[in-house]
Design an enzyme around this catalytic site. Structure first.
Site, PDB file in Angstrom:
ATOM      1  CB  SER A  82      -0.919  -0.135   1.338  1.00 59.64           C
ATOM      2  OG  SER A  82      -1.827   0.869   1.110  1.00 59.64           O
ATOM      3  CG  ASP A 120      -7.125  -2.981  -3.102  1.00 56.55           C
ATOM      4  OD1 ASP A 120      -7.868  -2.463  -2.380  1.00 56.55           O
ATOM      5  OD2 ASP A 120      -6.102  -3.088  -3.156  1.00 56.55           O
ATOM      6  CG  HIS A 123      -5.451  -2.300   0.261  1.00 51.04           C
ATOM      7  ND1 HIS A 123      -5.265  -1.933  -0.758  1.00 51.04           N
ATOM      8  CD2 HIS A 123      -4.800  -1.163   1.137  1.00 51.04           C
ATOM      9  CE1 HIS A 123      -4.187  -0.841  -1.007  1.00 51.04           C
ATOM     10  NE2 HIS A 123      -4.192  -0.705   0.221  1.00 51.04           N
TER      11      HIS A 123
END
Lengths: 264, 264
Positions: free
Chosen positions: B94, B216, B244
């Site tokens: 991320s 996601d 995610h």
């Protein structure tokens, strides 16, 4: 292979005084993460994994050495020697508590005090001693584990963790069990549940905090009372909580007991 | 304060080649534990916590330094320098993926390749770019977080984690969020969700694996396609999973993608 690699030693925190954490059966050092942030500012935190668990080196497993808890206690002392630890406060959970006690018996000068969560020197019921399990129960449990380790974990983790209203806690313990090398875990379980270290306790002279949980299927209240009786320099605290892993299911209460004892 | 203490650096594993893990928002290094055992035998694993997370030193937080992702990227480079890491394979999740990319842009000689899980250079929808969020949505989310961080975590962790049939996963992420220093986490969220690092990507020449998840909510498929287009030396893998955090919810699939890329 260095000791630090063998046992995946991790040093954290920003204090001078050392807390050394000794994991229980089937857990790795991440099991302590609920109580560590509150301790990191004031203490040096030394974490490690028993051989066969977490990120330890499973190739270092020696069935002879680890046929008794003494082998695991030797690893605790190896970590202490490698890091030149002194005035150690050892925090041990479940069988990790007894492993820590054996280490303190062998090298008392190394340790300032022991904080023992749900300790038990013997899980078997014997004459005049209530360990909590009859031999046949232990044998059945170990046979179940032999047959199907994952099914065993699914069945026993909820009993060990307690707190059935919070299934995420048991899920974490199931996952933790299943991360272990199953061959090593099976022998470690046998050593854990069939050891009787009661006769060693007379040689333990390090001050001890004994933390027990009011409802614990693995270490019943009688065991805490027994330890408190045979260890003159011990303080017994009974947390009003259920389960055998208070550092996971009741981190605030566990921290409060640890911090009160260390502040006294 | 040493870098190793500031960022709670932990070195594990028994290989020569280094994998350096860069956590996403609100997570500490224990979030990687589902995929680490499979990697420990073959790689040297370097883990750390961003300042304000895990067992990092929150006193090292500097609002000016950390007002952009560049401040976090500098910490990645500090860790690399302190450990004299070379030929690093950086694994970033991320916003940790973009932090890792900024580090590789600044010191390309340090890095062999980047394995980026659910990366996004910009979460906002812009002209000709679908980041996934309108500005008003981001502002509302950040206001919610300002008002009540715990309530925000309870609400958003399940959306981020996906996999509503496995509530233990979201519970883990909620807990992880709530372990952070909330003041620092709020600023980190603002920096994360309002950054636009698209213009930096032209200077990224390190080979990249881009791992995206089919469903996601945070990094939609358009973002993976965008990154694959602007990064000539990239490989895009779409895992047929939701959420995610595939290193938590789909560790086997994530490992398979990582290992296939590293073996190629």
């Amino acid at each position: 292979m260095s000791v630090l690699k063998r046992n995946n030693v991790h040093v954290a925190g920003r204090g001078q005084q050392t807390l050394l954490f000794v994991n229980g059966f089937g857990c790795d050092q991440t099991i302590w993460r609920y109580i560590l942030p509150a301790l990191a500012e004031q203490y040096r935190l030394v974490l490690f994994d028993h051989v066969g668990a977490g990120l330890s080196d499973a190739k270092a497993y020696d069935p002879t050495k680890y046929a008794s808890l003494q082998g695991y206690a030797q690893d605790v002392l190896d970590v202490c020697a490698e890091l030149a630890l002194t005035d150690v406060t050892l925090v041990g959970h479940s069988v990790g508590a007894m492993i820590g006690a054996l280490a303190a018996i062998q090298e008392p000068a190394r340790f300032q005090r022991l904080l023992l969560l749900c300790p038990s020197p013997c899980y078997l019921n014997e004459a005049d001693y209530h360990g909590g399990f009859d031999r046949v129960d232990i044998d059945n449990m170990l046979s179940f584990m032999e047959r199907d380790f994952v099914e065993w974990a699914d069945t026993f983790a909820p009993l060990i963790m307690g707190n059935p209203d919070r299934p995420t806690l048991s899920a974490e313990l199931i996952h933790s069990f299943c991360q272990n090398d199953p061959v090593i875990a099976k022998q470690f379980a046998r050593v854990t549940f069939l050891s009787d270290n009661r006769s060693d306790l007379a040689r333990l002279h390090t001050p001890c905090l004994l933390v027990q949980c009011a409802e614990d299927l693995i270490a019943p209240l009688e065991v805490g009372d027994y330890l408190h009786t045979v260890l003159p320099d011990s303080k017994l605290v009974t947390l009003p909580v259920s389960g055998h892993c208070p550092h996971v299911s009741a981190p605030r209460e566990t921290l409060a007991a640890m911090e009160a004892y260390m502040a006294a």
